[in-house]
Write a protein that holds these residues in place. Structure first.
Motif, PDB file in Angstrom:
ATOM      1  N   TRP A  67       0.819  -1.206   0.000  1.00 37.47           N
ATOM      2  CA  TRP A  67       0.000   0.000   0.000  1.00 37.47           C
ATOM      3  C   TRP A  67       0.858   1.264   0.000  1.00 37.47           C
ATOM      4  O   TRP A  67       0.566   2.220  -0.730  1.00 37.47           O
ATOM      5  CB  TRP A  67      -0.937  -0.019   1.201  1.00 37.47           C
ATOM      6  CG  TRP A  67      -1.868   1.155   1.196  1.00 37.47           C
ATOM      7  CD1 TRP A  67      -1.870   2.229   2.020  1.00 37.47           C
ATOM      8  CD2 TRP A  67      -2.928   1.374   0.270  1.00 37.47           C
ATOM      9  NE1 TRP A  67      -2.858   3.106   1.678  1.00 37.47           N
ATOM     10  CE2 TRP A  67      -3.524   2.608   0.604  1.00 37.47           C
ATOM     11  CE3 TRP A  67      -3.426   0.657  -0.813  1.00 37.47           C
ATOM     12  CZ2 TRP A  67      -4.597   3.130  -0.106  1.00 37.47           C
ATOM     13  CZ3 TRP A  67      -4.501   1.185  -1.523  1.00 37.47           C
ATOM     14  CH2 TRP A  67      -5.075   2.400  -1.160  1.00 37.47           C
ATOM     15  N   ARG A  68       1.893   1.315   0.790  1.00 35.60           N
ATOM     16  CA  ARG A  68       2.693   2.534   0.882  1.00 35.60           C
ATOM     17  C   ARG A  68       3.331   2.890  -0.452  1.00 35.60           C
ATOM     18  O   ARG A  68       3.524   4.063  -0.768  1.00 35.60           O
ATOM     19  CB  ARG A  68       3.777   2.367   1.951  1.00 35.60           C
ATOM     20  CG  ARG A  68       3.232   2.332   3.374  1.00 35.60           C
ATOM     21  CD  ARG A  68       4.369   2.374   4.383  1.00 35.60           C
ATOM     22  NE  ARG A  68       3.862   2.392   5.745  1.00 35.60           N
ATOM     23  CZ  ARG A  68       4.645   2.457   6.827  1.00 35.60           C
ATOM     24  NH1 ARG A  68       5.955   2.516   6.677  1.00 35.60           N
ATOM     25  NH2 ARG A  68       4.126   2.468   8.036  1.00 35.60           N
ATOM     26  N   GLU A  69       3.667   1.887  -1.227  1.00 34.30           N
ATOM     27  CA  GLU A  69       4.327   2.143  -2.498  1.00 34.30           C
ATOM     28  C   GLU A  69       3.339   2.545  -3.588  1.00 34.30           C
ATOM     29  O   GLU A  69       3.719   3.242  -4.524  1.00 34.30           O
ATOM     30  CB  GLU A  69       5.085   0.889  -2.950  1.00 34.30           C
ATOM     31  CG  GLU A  69       6.175   0.446  -1.980  1.00 34.30           C
ATOM     32  CD  GLU A  69       6.815  -0.862  -2.409  1.00 34.30           C
ATOM     33  OE1 GLU A  69       6.574  -1.272  -3.559  1.00 34.30           O
ATOM     34  OE2 GLU A  69       7.528  -1.469  -1.597  1.00 34.30           O
ATOM     35  N   CYS A  70       2.097   2.113  -3.461  1.00 31.78           N
ATOM     36  CA  CYS A  70       1.145   2.286  -4.561  1.00 31.78           C
ATOM     37  C   CYS A  70       0.033   3.286  -4.270  1.00 31.78           C
ATOM     38  O   CYS A  70      -0.750   3.596  -5.166  1.00 31.78           O
ATOM     39  CB  CYS A  70       0.512   0.933  -4.924  1.00 31.78           C
ATOM     40  SG  CYS A  70       1.702  -0.302  -5.468  1.00 31.78           S
ATOM     41  N   ILE A 117      -0.112   6.347  -6.614  1.00 30.89           N
ATOM     42  CA  ILE A 117      -0.589   6.003  -7.961  1.00 30.89           C
ATOM     43  C   ILE A 117      -2.099   5.800  -7.952  1.00 30.89           C
ATOM     44  O   ILE A 117      -2.828   6.305  -8.823  1.00 30.89           O
ATOM     45  CB  ILE A 117       0.119   4.732  -8.461  1.00 30.89           C
ATOM     46  CG1 ILE A 117       1.633   4.953  -8.516  1.00 30.89           C
ATOM     47  CG2 ILE A 117      -0.409   4.307  -9.823  1.00 30.89           C
ATOM     48  CD1 ILE A 117       2.424   3.708  -8.834  1.00 30.89           C
ATOM     49  N   LEU A 118      -2.585   5.074  -6.952  1.00 26.25           N
ATOM     50  CA  LEU A 118      -4.020   4.811  -6.869  1.00 26.25           C
ATOM     51  C   LEU A 118      -4.803   6.089  -6.608  1.00 26.25           C
ATOM     52  O   LEU A 118      -5.927   6.249  -7.109  1.00 26.25           O
ATOM     53  CB  LEU A 118      -4.285   3.786  -5.763  1.00 26.25           C
ATOM     54  CG  LEU A 118      -3.751   2.384  -6.042  1.00 26.25           C
ATOM     55  CD1 LEU A 118      -3.884   1.507  -4.806  1.00 26.25           C
ATOM     56  CD2 LEU A 118      -4.495   1.749  -7.204  1.00 26.25           C
ATOM     57  N   GLU A 119      -4.231   6.990  -5.823  1.00 27.74           N
ATOM     58  CA  GLU A 119      -4.912   8.268  -5.571  1.00 27.74           C
ATOM     59  C   GLU A 119      -5.124   9.032  -6.877  1.00 27.74           C
ATOM     60  O   GLU A 119      -6.211   9.561  -7.141  1.00 27.74           O
ATOM     61  CB  GLU A 119      -4.091   9.102  -4.593  1.00 27.74           C
ATOM     62  CG  GLU A 119      -4.709  10.458  -4.288  1.00 27.74           C
ATOM     63  CD  GLU A 119      -3.866  11.271  -3.331  1.00 27.74           C
ATOM     64  OE1 GLU A 119      -4.227  12.446  -3.093  1.00 27.74           O
ATOM     65  OE2 GLU A 119      -2.850  10.761  -2.833  1.00 27.74           O
ATOM     66  N   GLU A 120      -4.090   9.093  -7.710  1.00 22.04           N
ATOM     67  CA  GLU A 120      -4.224   9.802  -8.980  1.00 22.04           C
ATOM     68  C   GLU A 120      -5.229   9.103  -9.894  1.00 22.04           C
ATOM     69  O   GLU A 120      -6.008   9.761 -10.592  1.00 22.04           O
ATOM     70  CB  GLU A 120      -2.861   9.900  -9.669  1.00 22.04           C
ATOM     71  CG  GLU A 120      -1.846  10.743  -8.912  1.00 22.04           C
ATOM     72  CD  GLU A 120      -2.386  12.123  -8.579  1.00 22.04           C
ATOM     73  OE1 GLU A 120      -3.045  12.736  -9.441  1.00 22.04           O
ATOM     74  OE2 GLU A 120      -2.153  12.594  -7.450  1.00 22.04           O
ATOM     75  N   LYS A 121      -5.232   7.775  -9.896  1.00 18.21           N
ATOM     76  CA  LYS A 121      -6.201   7.047 -10.719  1.00 18.21           C
ATOM     77  C   LYS A 121      -7.628   7.336 -10.265  1.00 18.21           C
ATOM     78  O   LYS A 121      -8.535   7.519 -11.083  1.00 18.21           O
ATOM     79  CB  LYS A 121      -5.924   5.543 -10.646  1.00 18.21           C
ATOM     80  CG  LYS A 121      -4.788   5.078 -11.538  1.00 18.21           C
ATOM     81  CD  LYS A 121      -4.694   3.570 -11.526  1.00 18.21           C
ATOM     82  CE  LYS A 121      -3.715   3.092 -12.582  1.00 18.21           C
ATOM     83  NZ  LYS A 121      -4.261   3.305 -13.946  1.00 18.21           N
ATOM     84  N   HIS A 172      -8.256  -0.263   1.156  1.00 18.26           N
ATOM     85  CA  HIS A 172      -7.435   0.588   2.021  1.00 18.26           C
ATOM     86  C   HIS A 172      -7.690   2.063   1.738  1.00 18.26           C
ATOM     87  O   HIS A 172      -7.549   2.902   2.624  1.00 18.26           O
ATOM     88  CB  HIS A 172      -5.949   0.273   1.821  1.00 18.26           C
ATOM     89  CG  HIS A 172      -5.531  -1.028   2.429  1.00 18.26           C
ATOM     90  ND1 HIS A 172      -5.513  -1.258   3.796  1.00 18.26           N
ATOM     91  CD2 HIS A 172      -5.122  -2.191   1.860  1.00 18.26           C
ATOM     92  CE1 HIS A 172      -5.101  -2.493   4.022  1.00 18.26           C
ATOM     93  NE2 HIS A 172      -4.855  -3.082   2.873  1.00 18.26           N
ATOM     94  N   GLY A 173      -8.032   2.373   0.489  1.00 12.78           N
ATOM     95  CA  GLY A 173      -8.264   3.772   0.132  1.00 12.78           C
ATOM     96  C   GLY A 173      -9.427   4.390   0.870  1.00 12.78           C
ATOM     97  O   GLY A 173      -9.475   5.612   1.063  1.00 12.78           O
ATOM     98  N   ARG A 201       6.143  -2.036  10.341  1.00  6.20           N
ATOM     99  CA  ARG A 201       4.856  -1.442   9.974  1.00  6.20           C
ATOM    100  C   ARG A 201       3.814  -1.593  11.068  1.00  6.20           C
ATOM    101  O   ARG A 201       2.938  -0.750  11.210  1.00  6.20           O
ATOM    102  CB  ARG A 201       4.334  -2.089   8.684  1.00  6.20           C
ATOM    103  CG  ARG A 201       5.118  -1.674   7.446  1.00  6.20           C
ATOM    104  CD  ARG A 201       4.541  -2.334   6.199  1.00  6.20           C
ATOM    105  NE  ARG A 201       5.234  -1.914   4.998  1.00  6.20           N
ATOM    106  CZ  ARG A 201       4.954  -2.369   3.791  1.00  6.20           C
ATOM    107  NH1 ARG A 201       3.988  -3.265   3.629  1.00  6.20           N
ATOM    108  NH2 ARG A 201       5.622  -1.949   2.739  1.00  6.20           N
ATOM    109  N   VAL A 202       3.877  -2.666  11.839  1.00  2.00           N
ATOM    110  CA  VAL A 202       2.820  -2.930  12.822  1.00  2.00           C
ATOM    111  C   VAL A 202       3.267  -2.674  14.252  1.00  2.00           C
ATOM    112  O   VAL A 202       2.461  -2.822  15.181  1.00  2.00           O
ATOM    113  CB  VAL A 202       2.316  -4.381  12.684  1.00  2.00           C
ATOM    114  CG1 VAL A 202       1.760  -4.632  11.302  1.00  2.00           C
ATOM    115  CG2 VAL A 202       3.435  -5.379  12.978  1.00  2.00           C
ATOM    116  N   ALA A 203       4.529  -2.296  14.456  1.00  2.00           N
ATOM    117  CA  ALA A 203       5.069  -2.199  15.808  1.00  2.00           C
ATOM    118  C   ALA A 203       4.644  -0.910  16.494  1.00  2.00           C
ATOM    119  O   ALA A 203       4.350   0.102  15.856  1.00  2.00           O
ATOM    120  CB  ALA A 203       6.599  -2.283  15.775  1.00  2.00           C
TER     121      ALA A 203
END
Length: 751
Positions: free
Chosen positions: A212-215, A218-222, A245-246, A701-703
Motif C-alpha cells: 500500500w505505501r508504495e502504490c 498512484i491509486l490516488e491519482e487514478k 485501504h483507500g 509497519r505494525v510495531a
C-alpha cells in the motif's frame, strides 16, 4: 499494426500461394503437408522474416474476402504466424473469431461438416495461444484485444466466447504494473455473463496484496482521474471496493472534500460533483467522509447563487447518514435544508415545502428531533440578520444564548450536536455568540474531550475558533469581571477563574495528561538512547542488552520518583507512587535445550504490574515478553529478517494470549524498540511462510514503541493476564520461568 510492407517473405510466398489456391474439397487433405513445410520455415526464419509474415497474416485476416484454404492456413497456423512484435490490434480476438466462423460455414457448405468439430478445437487452441502471447508481450492491452467478445470467469480462467481461455495468474504476474491490469479486469465486469462475483473477489484478493505505501499515490491519482472523467458512480464504487485501504486514507478524503468545495463554489460539472459526493460517502469511518462532504456544502453555501448542485450533495448525504448515530451532522443538514428552503421560497419553487418536510421526516424518529429542528430554524433566521443592518441587540443575543442553553444543556447528545454545529456553521459575524454558546454547553469531562477533538475538524473555521477558546483558557484570569460577563473576553476569564472549564483529563485511568506525558517522555528518552547506541552494542548477547535497557528504565523511574518527592516538599500532592525493580532468574541461561543441544536464541521477560487505587481497586497482572535482537550482515548492513523460532512464539502464547514480542533494533524511521503482540507476530510468520524469521519491514509497519506500550498499554491496564498460573510463572515461582522478572508498582491516592 506496422509500417512494414504487408507482403509475404520470399521463403514463405510459395507455401502461401499453394494454400490459398487449393480447391475447397482438398484443403483438409493438404493440411499435414502445409504444417510440415511451415514448421521447417519457422525453424529457419530470421526475425525480419517472422515480422513480415506477422504483418502479412494480419493484413489478410483483417479485411477482404478469403478462400477456405487461405483461411484454414492463416487460422490453424496463427500460433506460428501472429507474433506480438508490434502494438496489439484493437478487437483482435473478435476479428479472428469472425474469420473462424466464415471458415466453418464454408467447410460445412462444401460437405465437410464431419471434420469441423476437431478442426474448431484446434483453431481455438491456436487463438488461445495467440491471445496469451500478445498479453505476455503487451499485458496492459487486455481490454483492447478482447473488446466485443462475451466472456465468463470460473475463479481462475477467463473464457471468451466459451472457447478461448486466459489464465489470470499468468496475465497478472507480480510486477509493478499490476494496478493497470486489475483496472482492465474491472472494465470487463459489465461484459461478464457468468462469474462476476468470482472476478470481483479475485480482483480484491490480488489488490489486497499490493504494497500500500508504495502504490497509494498512484491509486490516488487514478481515483481522481476517474472522478474528473465524469464516469458513473458504479465505476467509482468498483474502484474503492477493489482498493479497500483507500476508504481509510485520510488524505484522499481531504482532497475529495477540497475538490467538492471548489466545484460547488465555481458551479462545476454536475457529473464531477456527483462523483465526489459518491467518493466521500464511501469512506470509512463513513462519518469522516460525510463531514468532509458537508464541510464543502457549508463553505460554499451562498443564497445569491444557484444551489441545485448543493441539493444533489445534500440528498447524497441524507442517503448515507444514520441520524441516530450522528445527530450533530443531522443538525447541520437540517440547517442547510432551512437555508435551501428559504432560497426556494424566494425563487417560487413548487417543491420547497416538500423537500423541507422530507428532510424533517428523516429525523422524526429521534427523541431529540424537535430540539434539532428548533435550533436549525432559529439559526437559519438569526445568523443572516447578524450580517445585515438589522443586527439583534446585546440583550436579544444574551436571551437567545440562554434559551439555547436551557434547551440543550441537559442532554449530552444535544450538547455534542450543538457544540459542533454552532462552531461550524455560524458566520463570522456571529462568531462571538457561537463561542459563548459552546462554552455554556461544556458541562462534563466528555464535553471537554469533544471540544479538544474539534481541534482536528476538517473546517478551518472550527479549528480556529477552538484554538481561540483554548488560548483564552490558557491565559488565565487577568482582571475581575462582573458576575454576568457581557463580552467574549469576560466570559472566557470568568469560566477559567471559576473552574467551569478545564482541559485536563488523560488517555488512561490515571486521568492526568501531564503525568502521562511525563511517563511517556521518560520512557521515550531511555528508548531513544538505547536504540541510538544499539549499533555499538549489537554484538552483545540479548541478556546483556536487556539488562542495560532495564537498568536505564529503573534509573529513569527513580528520577521520576525523586521529582515527585520534590513537588511534595513544595506542598503539592504527589499524584502517584511509582516503583520499578527487576532481577534475573538464578538459573537463567541454563534453560531448556533443543534437540541439537543448543538453547533457543532470545530472552524471555515477565512484567508483573501491581496497581493500587485507594478506595477503588487493587489489581495484579503479568505480561510475558519474548525479546530478540536484529543482527548485522556486513559493515553497516542490517539483516532483512529478525530471527525468531515459531516454537518460541507458540510457547509464549501457550502460557498467555496477551504475550508480546520485543525487538531490539537500530534507529530506522525513529529511534525506538518495537513491541508487537505475539499473536500478530505469529500472523506475520504465517503470511510470509516462515518458521524461523520475521520480516523486518513487516514488523516495523505494525510495531508500537516501547515507551507507548509501557505508558498506555502496560501502565494503562490495557495489557496483562491476571490468571494465577501466569502470575506464578512470570514471578519465577513455577518450574522454569522467564529469564528476567520486572516488577512495577503503581499506587494512586483516590480523590
Amino acid at each position: 499494426m506496422s509500417s512494414v510492407d504487408p507482403h509475404w517473405p520470399d521463403s514463405l510466398q510459395a507455401l502461401y500461394e499453394q494454400a490459398s489456391g487449393a480447391p475447397a474439397d482438398a484443403v483438409l487433405a493438404s493440411r499435414p503437408q502445409w504444417a510440415e513445410q511451415l514448421t521447417d520455415w519457422v525453424r529457419r526464419a530470421t526475425l525480419e522474416e517472422r515480422e513480415r509474415a506477422q504483418v502479412a497474416t494480419w493484413a489478410r485476416l483483417d479485411m477482404g474476402a478469403r478462400s477456405p484454404g487461405e483461411l484454414l492456413f492463416l487460422l490453424v497456423h496463427s500460433g506460428e504466424l501472429l507474433w506480438p512484435y508490434s502494438v496489439a490490434p484493437r478487437e483482435l480476438l473478435q476479428r479472428l473469431l469472425s474469420r473462424q466462423d466464415q471458415l466453418v460455414q464454408a467447410l460445412r457448405g462444401g460437405g465437410q461438416g464431419e471434420a469441423v468439430e476437431p478442426l474448431t478445437r484446434e483453431m481455438d487452441a491456436e487463438l488461445s495461444k495467440v491471445v496469451a502471447r500478445y498479453l505476455k508481450r503487451h499485458p496492459d492491452e487486455l481490454r483492447r484485444l478482447v473488446s466485443g467478445v462475451r466472456c465468463t470467469f470460473d475463479g481462475r480462467v477467463l473464457c471468451f466466447n466459451d472457447t478461448v481461455s486466459v489464465d489470470l495468474k499468468t496475465l497478472l504476474g507480480s510486477d509493478k504494473r499490476l494496478i493497470g491490469r486489475l483496472d482492465q479486469l474491472r472494465e470487463l465486469l459489465p461484459h461478464l455473463r457468468e462469474g462476476r462475483d468470482k472476478l470481483v473477489a479475485f480482483i480484491r484478493e490480488r489488490a489486497a496484496k499490493i504494497p500500500w505505501r508504495e502504490c497509494r499515490d498512484i491509486l490516488e491519482e487514478k481515483l481522481f482521474q476517474l472522478v474528473a472523467s465524469a464516469r458513473g458512480p458504479g465505476e467509482l464504487r468498483g474502484f474503492l471496493g477493489c482498493y479497500a485501504h483507500g476508504k481509510r486514507e485520510a488524505r484522499w478524503c481531504t482532497r475529495a472534500g477540497l475538490l467538492l468545495a471548489r466545484n460547488l463554489e465555481e458551479a462545476g460539472a454536475v457529473a464531477v460533483i456527483d462523483n465526489l459526493s459518491e467518493v466521500l460517502v464511501s469512506f470509512e469511518p463513513p462519518v469522516e467522509g460525510l463531514r468532509a462532504s458537508l464541510n464543502a456544502v457549508v463553505a460554499s453555501l451562498h443564497e445569491d447563487r444557484e444551489l441545485a448542485r448543493h441539493r444533489r450533495v445534500v440528498d447524497t448525504c441524507w442517503e448515507r447518514l444514520v441520524p441516530k448515530a450522528e445527530p450533530g451532522l443531522a443538525l447541520v443538514l437540517l440547517w442547510v435544508e432551512e437555508r435551501l428552503f428559504r432560497v426556494a421560497l424566494r425563487q417560487g419553487a413548487e417543491d420547497a415545502f416538500e423537500c423541507r418536510n422530507r428532510a424533517r421526516e428523516r429525523v422524526r424518529s429521534l427523541p431529540v428531533a424537535d430540539a434539532l429542528e428548533w435550533l436549525a430554524e432559529e439559526c437559519a433566521e438569526l445568523w443572516p440578520r447578524m450580517e445585515s443592518e438589522h443586527r439583534p441587540g446585546a440583550d436579544e443575543l444574551a436571551a437567545w444564548r440562554q434559551e439555547v442553553t436551557r434547551r440543550y444543556a441537559k442532554k449530552p447528545v444535544l450538547r455534542k450536536a450543538a457544540m459542533e454545529f454552532v462552531l461550524w456553521c455560524a458566520p463570522d459575524a456571529a462568531a462571538s455568540e457561537a463561542e459563548l454558546v459552546t462554552l455554556s454547553l461544556v458541562k462534563t469531562s466528555t464535553d471537554r474531550r469533544l471540544l479538544r477533538r474539534l481541534g482536528d475538524h476538517p473546517s478551518t473555521r472550527v479549528r480556529f475558533r477552538v484554538r481561540a477558546i483554548n488560548a483564552w483558557l490558557a491565559a488565565g484570569p487577568e482582571s475581575s469581571e462582573p458576575e454576568t460577563p457581557a463580552t467574549l473576553t469576560g466570559a472566557l476569564r470568568h469560566l477559567r477563574s471559576a473552574g467551569a472549564l478545564t482541559l485536563g483529563g488523560g488517555r488512561t485511568w490515571l486521568r492526568d495528561r501531564d503525568l502521562e506525558e511525563l511517563l511517556l517522555g521518560a520512557f521515550g528518552r531511555v528508548e531513544r538512547d538505547f536504540s541510538a547506541r544499539y549499533p555499538e552494542h549489537f554484538r552483545e548477547d540479548e541478556s546483556v542488552l536487556v539488562s542495560r535497557l532495564l537498568e536505564e528504565l529503573k534509573t529513569e523511574v527513580d528520577s521520576i520518583r525523586s521529582d515527585l518527592s520534590i513537588l511534595l516538599a513544595q506542598g503539592q500532592p504527589v499524584p502517584l507512587e511509582l516503583g520499578f525493580q527487576y532481577r534475573r532468574r538464578e538459573d537463567a541461561g541454563q534453560g531448556t535445550e533443543t534437540a541439537e543441544g543448543t538453547r533457543p536464541a532470545g530472552v524471555e521477560l515477565g512484567f508483573v504490574l501491581t496497581v493500587e487505587v485507594e478506595g477503588f481497586l487493587t489489581t495484579k497482572r503479568a505480561v510475558l515478553v519474548q525479546a530478540r535482537k536484529l543482527e548485522q550482515r556486513g559493515e553497516g548492513q542490517w539483516a532483512p529478517n529478525l530471527r525468531l523460532a515459531r516454537e518460541q512464539v507458540d510457547a509464549v502464547l501457550g502460557r498467555s494470549e496477551s504475550s508480546v514480542c520485543l525487538f531490539l533494533v537500530p534507529p530506522a524511521l525513529r529511534a525506538e524498540c518495537w513491541m508487537i503482540p505475539a499473536r500478530l507476530v505469529r500472523g506475520l510468520m504465517d503470511a510470509q511462510g516462515s518458521l524461523s524469521t520475521v520480516s523486518r519491514e513487516g514488523a516495523q509497519r505494525v510495531a508500537r514503541s516501547l515507551a507507548q506500550w509501557m505508558t498506555y498499554e502496560l501502565l494503562g491496564l490495557w495489557a496483562g493476564d491476571d490468571r494465577p498460573g501466569v502470575l506464578e510463572w512470570a514471578e519465577g515461582r513455577a518450574q522454569g520461568g522467564p529469564d528476567f522478572i520486572v516488577e512495577l508498582s503503581v499506587r494512586k491516592n483516590g480523590r
